[in-house]
Enzyme design. Structure first.
Site, PDB file in Angstrom:
ATOM      1  N   LYS A 280      -2.486  26.345  -6.108  1.00 55.34           N
ATOM      2  CA  LYS A 280      -2.178  25.531  -7.276  1.00 55.34           C
ATOM      3  C   LYS A 280      -2.287  24.046  -6.928  1.00 55.34           C
ATOM      4  O   LYS A 280      -2.097  23.650  -5.772  1.00 55.34           O
ATOM      5  CB  LYS A 280      -0.735  25.802  -7.741  1.00 55.34           C
ATOM      6  CG  LYS A 280      -0.467  27.188  -8.273  1.00 55.34           C
ATOM      7  CD  LYS A 280       1.014  27.325  -8.632  1.00 55.34           C
ATOM      8  CE  LYS A 280       1.337  28.727  -9.126  1.00 55.34           C
ATOM      9  NZ  LYS A 280       0.764  28.988 -10.450  1.00 55.34           N
ATOM     10  N   ARG A 354       1.108  40.101 -11.718  1.00 56.86           N
ATOM     11  CA  ARG A 354       0.740  41.402 -12.285  1.00 56.86           C
ATOM     12  C   ARG A 354       0.520  42.459 -11.211  1.00 56.86           C
ATOM     13  O   ARG A 354       0.659  43.651 -11.471  1.00 56.86           O
ATOM     14  CB  ARG A 354      -0.511  41.241 -13.157  1.00 56.86           C
ATOM     15  CG  ARG A 354      -1.777  40.865 -12.416  1.00 56.86           C
ATOM     16  CD  ARG A 354      -2.828  40.303 -13.349  1.00 56.86           C
ATOM     17  NE  ARG A 354      -2.414  39.026 -13.910  1.00 56.86           N
ATOM     18  CZ  ARG A 354      -3.091  38.358 -14.845  1.00 56.86           C
ATOM     19  NH1 ARG A 354      -4.210  38.872 -15.339  1.00 56.86           N
ATOM     20  NH2 ARG A 354      -2.672  37.202 -15.293  1.00 56.86           N
TER      21      ARG A 354
END
Length: 501
Positions: A280, A354
């Protein structure tokens, strides 16, 4: 075992009148259509003393100082006979739990920030309905919440709170007891989310959760990296493989005798998300200690359910990992062998949530649950779609979705039902594995839900994306603080109450 969180709900007491030691009384200002505003809950002694001292009644004095019935507008009056009256707008006089919760929270936040407390604070809104009494109690505690810092100055203690009501029934007393348990669960979830990631990491999170649940009839199982590898939890192991702090799968089960319904809860527990090799930007990484808010929600929820004695079997899973870049980190294009046998082509190491959730969901399908609910700070796409205050809801069917929406309405936590279209699911096709972890950027929240659905084995299931409301920014509002919010805890408890027999 030492605790990382110190949050405990303050003493909540149901009284017919504020005690003599009460220094602050919170009253409501409400309106009905075009009628003149009405002050609710002013103690008789104060109503009698104000005209003698100020030459005006309490309502006139309050309005002269700027008080209105605007929901959450707080006005502090001068002390009268050593009691300070705090007037808060309630909106329409036919109040809802949401209005009451909002008003009580805003008043208590103001009091915590500006007033010297030397005794209990009384909430006096002339409430009789147990649901409204509970809402006022919840709002007061959650509004008074402050972050426990690492500074030398201790966190400001929460005041004792009196709920003034003429209702002395068992239902009213039970409402206070529920509020105590629920706010302690929400406050603890907030504390965990606010903890720095060098203190709350997979192993310490599992220890903290175990300590918090120790006085309940809940069985606990914690799988370390060796147990995860032996059982084939390829998603959790891949995501946690880049960190020196190894992953864990936390499983807690509450199984009261006679329960006829089973609820399985799965929470994302990424204790820090750097993005992995798809790292990020720095500005997007600072708040990523909050990426375990889903796991915090399900673990505190099961503790609250047990303490409330709800007659429903509940299993909670926290999929705990730290997503870091290193020589041991997983890569884009890796193929992962997940729990239950499916293979996944990894598309992006910053779509890690996920993967850990998929493993835990696959395990949860073995619990014969009537409903599986997962909750996760899963996608920035959901924040783009719904903003910071509303969570996205996606489900296997409308009945499951409606059950969650109804519970959220009771709890006062806003959700919005989103679809999982077939064409989104088609975008997850892989040429080398059973499924790809993500598609293109369009409909990202829907694609994440479609991916998770692959691991539910046809179970009744709902997915709640709390990427927006799990972390409060800018300024507090209603009962929601800056920082960890504990979003989802109240909804999941309300859902369990509907399933309790």
């Amino acid at each position: 075992m030492s605790r990382l969180s110190s949050f405990t709900s303050p003493v909540l007491t149901l009284v017919t009148a504020a005690s003599k030691s009460t220094g602050i009384v919170v009253v409501g200002l409400a309106t009905s259509g075009s009628d003149e505003p009405t002050l609710l809950g002013v103690p008789a002694a104060i109503a009698k003393a104000v005209p003698k001292r100020f030459g005006a009644d309490v309502l006139e004095l309050a309005e002269d100082l700027g008080a209105t019935s605007e929901l959450g507008k707080v006005t502090v009056l001068p002390s009268i006979d050593k009691v300070r009256l705090v007037v808060v707008g309630l909106g329409e006089v036919d109040v809802t739990p949401g209005q009451v919760r909002h008003a009580a929270a805003t008043a208590l936040r103001t009091i915590q920030g500006t007033e010297a407390l030397d005794g209990p604070v009384a909430i006096s809104f002339e409430l009789a309905d147990p649901e409204l009494i509970q809402a006022a109690a919840e709002g007061a505690v959650l509004g008074a919440y402050t972050v426990e810092t690492q500074a030398t100055e201790a966190r400001k203690a929460l005041p004792e709170i009196e709920l003034v009501s003429d209702n002395k029934t068992a239902d009213a007393k039970a409402a206070i007891e529920r509020a105590t348990v629920i706010t302690e669960a929400v406050g603890t979830a907030r504390d965990w989310v606010n903890l720095p990631p060098n203190q709350l990491y997979p192993a310490s999170f599992a220890d903290e959760a175990t300590a918090w649940l120790k006085d309940t009839k809940i069985s606990i199982e914690v799988l370390d990296e060796k147990a995860l590898a032996k059982a084939g939890y390829g998603g959790v192991l891949a995501v946690g493989g880049g960190s020196t702090r190894q992953p864990r799968l936390f499983r807690a089960e509450y199984a009261p005798k006679g329960a006829t319904q089973t609820l399985a809860l799965v929470g994302k527990g990424i204790t820090f998300d750097s993005g992995g090799l798809d790292i990020k930007p720095a500005a997007g990484m600072y708040d990523m200690k909050c990426d375990m808010a889903g796991a915090a929600a399900v673990i505190t929820t099961i503790g609250a359910i047990a303490r409330l004695g709800l007659n429903v079997r509940v299993i909670a899973y926290g999929a705990l990992a730290e997503n870091m870049p290193s020589g041991g980190a997983y890569r884009p294009s890796d193929v992962l062998h997940m729990y239950g046998g499916l293979t996944v082509e990894n598309a992006n190491t910053d779509a890690e949530g996920r993967l850990v959730m998929a493993d835990a969901l696959a395990r949860a399908t073995q619990d014969n649950a009537d409903l599986i609910v997962d909750i996760a700070t899963l996608t920035g796409a959901c924040v783009v779609a719904l903003g910071k205050r509303i969570a996205g809801l996606m489900a296997s069917d409308d009945i499951s979705a409606d059950a969650i929406l109804d519970a959220a309405e009771v709890a006062g936590e806003p959700l919005w039902h989103l679809p999982i279209p077939d064409h989104i699911d088609q975008g997850l096709k892989s040429s080398i594995a059973d499924v790809k972890s993500s598609g293109d950027r369009n409909g990202g929240a829907l694609a994440a839900a479609a991916f998770l659905r692959r691991f539910t084995n046809g179970s009744d299931w709902a997915h709640i994306d709390i990427a927006g409301p799990a972390w409060g920014v800018d300024a507090p509002y209603a009962e929601v603080p800056v920082g960890g919010t504990g979003f989802g805890v109240r909804t999941l408890i309300a859902l369990a109450r509907t399933m309790s027999n």
